[in-house]
Design a protein around this motif. Structure first.
Motif, short mmCIF file in Angstrom:
data_model
loop_
_atom_site.label_atom_id
_atom_site.label_comp_id
_atom_site.label_asym_id
_atom_site.label_seq_id
_atom_site.Cartn_x
_atom_site.Cartn_y
_atom_site.Cartn_z
N LYS A 96 -16.55 -45.92 31.38
CA LYS A 96 -16.76 -45.67 32.73
C LYS A 96 -16.20 -44.33 33.23
N LYS A 97 -14.91 -44.36 33.09
CA LYS A 97 -14.47 -43.10 33.84
C LYS A 97 -13.56 -42.25 32.72
N SER A 98 -13.37 -42.76 31.50
CA SER A 98 -12.34 -42.08 30.38
C SER A 98 -11.24 -42.17 30.92
N GLY A 99 -10.48 -41.23 31.17
CA GLY A 99 -9.17 -41.55 31.60
C GLY A 99 -8.02 -41.64 30.37
N HIS A 100 -6.97 -41.97 30.67
CA HIS A 100 -5.91 -41.92 29.79
C HIS A 100 -5.54 -43.26 29.30
N TRP A 101 -6.27 -43.91 28.70
CA TRP A 101 -6.03 -45.25 28.46
C TRP A 101 -5.70 -45.69 26.81
N PHE A 102 -5.75 -44.58 26.20
CA PHE A 102 -5.54 -44.59 24.81
C PHE A 102 -4.12 -45.25 24.26
N TRP A 103 -3.08 -44.65 25.17
CA TRP A 103 -1.77 -45.18 24.83
C TRP A 103 -1.60 -46.78 25.27
N ALA A 104 -2.18 -47.07 26.34
CA ALA A 104 -2.02 -48.32 26.78
C ALA A 104 -2.64 -49.27 25.66
N LEU A 105 -3.91 -49.02 25.23
CA LEU A 105 -4.63 -49.54 24.09
C LEU A 105 -4.02 -49.72 22.82
N LYS A 106 -3.29 -48.76 22.55
CA LYS A 106 -2.58 -48.76 21.31
C LYS A 106 -1.28 -49.43 21.36
N ARG A 145 -1.35 -52.85 19.14
CA ARG A 145 -0.83 -52.28 17.81
C ARG A 145 -1.65 -51.83 16.85
N GLU A 146 -2.75 -51.34 17.51
CA GLU A 146 -3.64 -50.47 16.40
C GLU A 146 -4.04 -49.21 16.68
N ASP A 147 -4.48 -48.49 16.12
CA ASP A 147 -5.21 -47.10 16.38
C ASP A 147 -6.27 -46.70 15.48
N PRO A 148 -7.58 -46.86 15.96
CA PRO A 148 -8.63 -46.68 15.29
C PRO A 148 -9.06 -45.28 15.39
N VAL A 149 -8.14 -44.34 15.97
CA VAL A 149 -8.89 -42.95 16.10
C VAL A 149 -8.48 -42.36 14.64
N PRO A 150 -9.42 -41.58 13.92
CA PRO A 150 -8.98 -41.05 12.72
C PRO A 150 -8.34 -39.58 13.15
N ALA A 182 -14.27 -43.93 19.19
CA ALA A 182 -13.39 -44.95 18.34
C ALA A 182 -12.96 -45.95 18.98
N TRP A 183 -12.48 -45.88 19.99
CA TRP A 183 -11.91 -47.07 20.76
C TRP A 183 -12.94 -48.32 21.21
N LEU A 184 -14.12 -47.72 21.60
CA LEU A 184 -15.15 -48.55 21.89
C LEU A 184 -15.65 -49.21 20.96
N GLU A 185 -15.91 -48.49 19.84
CA GLU A 185 -16.53 -49.10 18.44
C GLU A 185 -15.30 -50.22 18.25
N TRP A 186 -14.19 -50.00 18.34
CA TRP A 186 -13.07 -50.97 17.76
C TRP A 186 -13.02 -52.12 18.54
#
Length: 103
Positions: free
Chosen positions: A59-69, A73-78, A91-95
């Protein structure tokens, strides 16, 4: 009972996101934003917030990569997409979809 719990989680999450956005407005340091107490509390809510984080990301993007990771305990981002928010988001939405999350 379970719906009440989900509603409670969503209410808490929404309040923490609002607090985090207000209190980190204008801060450009990802580390500083991620170390904010509200952000850390969101991470502490663990797996039940993953769909909510994915929805925020979509919806808003943001800085949620750190929280998701941290939570998954995964990181789908190449490697080649690191630092490219649009590609990281995709990458995260696909994950999330691959793991059956709905948001």
């Amino acid at each position: 009972m379970e719906e009440l719990q989900i509603s409670e989680i969503e209410t808490t999450f929404t309040a923490l996101v609002k607090q985090w956005r207000e209190e980190t407005f204008g801060i450009s340091s990802t580390n500083q934003m991620s170390m904010h107490p509200a952000y850390q509390q969101i991470i502490g809510m663990v797996k039940p917030v993953i769909p909510l984080l994915l929805r925020e990301l979509e919806k808003k993007s943001g800085h949620w990569f750190w929280a998701l990771k941290s939570i998954s305990r995964e990181d789908p981002v190449p490697l080649e997409y690191r630092g490219k928010v649009k590609e990281m988001t995709k990458a995260w939405l696909e994950w999330g979809k691959q793991r059956g999350y709905r948001w």
